[in-house]
Design a protein around this motif. Structure first.
Motif, mmCIF file in Angstrom:
data_model
loop_
_atom_site.group_PDB
_atom_site.id
_atom_site.type_symbol
_atom_site.label_atom_id
_atom_site.label_comp_id
_atom_site.label_asym_id
_atom_site.label_seq_id
_atom_site.Cartn_x
_atom_site.Cartn_y
_atom_site.Cartn_z
ATOM 1 N N PHE A 12 41.596 137.203 -40.702
ATOM 2 C CA PHE A 12 42.239 137.511 -41.984
ATOM 3 C C PHE A 12 43.491 138.330 -41.702
ATOM 4 O O PHE A 12 43.399 139.519 -41.386
ATOM 5 N N GLU A 17 42.077 136.659 -48.953
ATOM 6 C CA GLU A 17 41.199 135.779 -48.170
ATOM 7 C C GLU A 17 41.665 134.332 -48.138
ATOM 8 O O GLU A 17 41.258 133.547 -47.287
ATOM 9 N N ASN A 19 44.398 133.400 -47.085
ATOM 10 C CA ASN A 19 45.219 133.281 -45.877
ATOM 11 C C ASN A 19 44.394 133.271 -44.592
ATOM 12 O O ASN A 19 44.948 133.359 -43.497
ATOM 13 N N ALA A 20 43.069 133.166 -44.703
ATOM 14 C CA ALA A 20 42.203 133.165 -43.521
ATOM 15 C C ALA A 20 42.518 131.968 -42.627
ATOM 16 O O ALA A 20 42.874 130.890 -43.098
#
Length: 117
Positions: A12, A17, A19-20
């Protein structure tokens, strides 16, 4: 890209989240995979059987289903094999320099020179 159902580690980069990023796959078949028995030999293999390998003294790739392969072996050779036609083309020059060059073909071997050059 991990396949559906594969366990992965997530990174991350920020608080969102969405963009995980999956940063690695966690191997589940290491004990039953014959390609993993020797830790000095490394390989990346796709679900389709395409393989890139790094071993002590050599490296290469192969696509067994198509009959394609290329390997570079320390102090010995560079070899490639194709299950289809091989064309080597260039705008400028192509050169092969070695003490020995071997070309094998089950049928005809055609070498053409452009008459304009």
């Amino acid at each position: 890209m991990p396949e559906t159902g594969t366990k992965v580690s997530l990174y991350f980069p920020d608080e969102d989240e969405r963009n995980a990023i999956a940063v690695n796959c966690i191997r589940q078949n290491g004990a039953s995979c014959s390609g993993m028995s020797d830790p000095s030999k490394r390989a990346l293999t796709t679900a389709e059987g395409k393989r890139l390998y790094l071993e002590p003294g050599m490296m290469g790739f192969d696509v067994k289903s198509a009959g394609h392969a290329m390997s570079l072996e320390d102090g010995k050779s560079i070899s490639f094999r194709s299950g289809t036609t091989v064309n080597i083309c260039a705008v400028e020059n192509i050169g092969f320099f070695a003490k020995k060059i071997t070309v094998n073909s089950p049928q005809a071997l055609n070498i053409l020179r452009d008459p304009e050059n």
